[in-house]
Design an enzyme around this catalytic site. Structure first.
Site, PDB file in Angstrom:
ATOM      1  N   HIS A  40       0.860  -1.175   0.000  1.00 27.98           N
ATOM      2  CA  HIS A  40       0.000   0.000   0.000  1.00 27.98           C
ATOM      3  C   HIS A  40       0.903   1.235   0.000  1.00 27.98           C
ATOM      4  CE1 HIS A  40      -3.712  -2.122   1.942  1.00 27.98           C
ATOM      5  NE2 HIS A  40      -3.273  -2.739   0.862  1.00 27.98           N
TER       6      HIS A  40
ATOM      7  N   GLU B 277       1.186   3.773   1.908  1.00 29.89           N
ATOM      8  CA  GLU B 277       1.802   4.077   3.198  1.00 29.89           C
ATOM      9  C   GLU B 277       3.002   3.169   3.467  1.00 29.89           C
ATOM     10  OE1 GLU B 277      -2.754   4.395   3.937  1.00 29.89           O
ATOM     11  OE2 GLU B 277      -1.397   3.305   2.610  1.00 29.89           O
TER      12      GLU B 277
ATOM     13  N   CYS C  33      -5.765   1.722   6.239  1.00 29.51           N
ATOM     14  CA  CYS C  33      -6.393   0.473   6.674  1.00 29.51           C
ATOM     15  C   CYS C  33      -5.688  -0.035   7.939  1.00 29.51           C
ATOM     16  CB  CYS C  33      -6.292  -0.565   5.559  1.00 29.51           C
ATOM     17  SG  CYS C  33      -4.604  -1.145   5.254  1.00 29.51           S
TER      18      CYS C  33
ATOM     19  N   CYS D  15      -1.881  -0.674   7.428  1.00 30.27           N
ATOM     20  CA  CYS D  15      -1.094   0.551   7.351  1.00 30.27           C
ATOM     21  C   CYS D  15      -1.052   1.268   8.694  1.00 30.27           C
ATOM     22  CB  CYS D  15      -1.625   1.452   6.246  1.00 30.27           C
ATOM     23  SG  CYS D  15      -1.390   0.687   4.617  1.00 30.27           S
TER      24      CYS D  15
END
Length: 153
Positions: free
Chosen positions: A46, A48, A76, A79
């Site tokens: 992701h 991040e 999420c 993360c």
């Protein structure tokens, strides 16, 4: 946040979900990136995570103290866990994520008092723009007949 939105647009050109992130310390960008889950075949890639890994590598240490993470979609659980472990003190996000967001929507891991670190959260900075970008991406994808991303992931 404007730079994070630029990174999100770059992700779209790679057929990645358009989420971008930028990590800043003292007004300087430490790392920037976007989702890479499809191009790297990595469910942990992701935006991040990409940025956190790069910043830690560049500074030679895993603690990202005195930083602010700007991200175009509410983080999420995965993360948020990385943010807590990296000791990032501030997170600013654009669009809320009512289906997976854990910085206020479904829960708030970033400010859970049971954890050893908490981050200040500033939600919905340029949230309309971030949300529009995501909606347009998924509308285009459905228009190409490639099905729902929810079915794929």
């Amino acid at each position: 946040m404007a730079r994070a939105l630029e990174k999100a647009r770059e992700a779209w050109t790679l057929d990645e979900v358009p989420v971008g992130a930028v990590l800043v310390r003292d007004g300087r960008i430490l790392a920037e990136g976007h989702n890479r889950t499809r191009t790297w075949s990595d469910p942990t890639a992701h935006a991040e995570g990409v940025v956190i890994r790069e910043a830690a590598r560049r500074q030679g240490h895993w603690r990202l103290l005195d930083t602010t993470l700007y991200v175009t979609l509410e983080p999420c659980a995965q993360c948020c866990g990385s943010i807590v472990l990296a000791r990032i003190p501030r997170v600013v996000y654009a669009a809320p994520d009512p289906k997976a967001g854990m910085a206020g929507s479904l829960g708030n891991l970033l400010q859970d008092p049971r954890l050893n670190h908490r981050a200040e959260v500033t939600p919905e900075v340029l949230g309309e723009e971030g949300g529009r970008l995501l909606r347009a991406f998924f509308q285009e994808r459905r228009g190409r007949g490639r099905g729902s991303w929810a079915e794929e992931e």
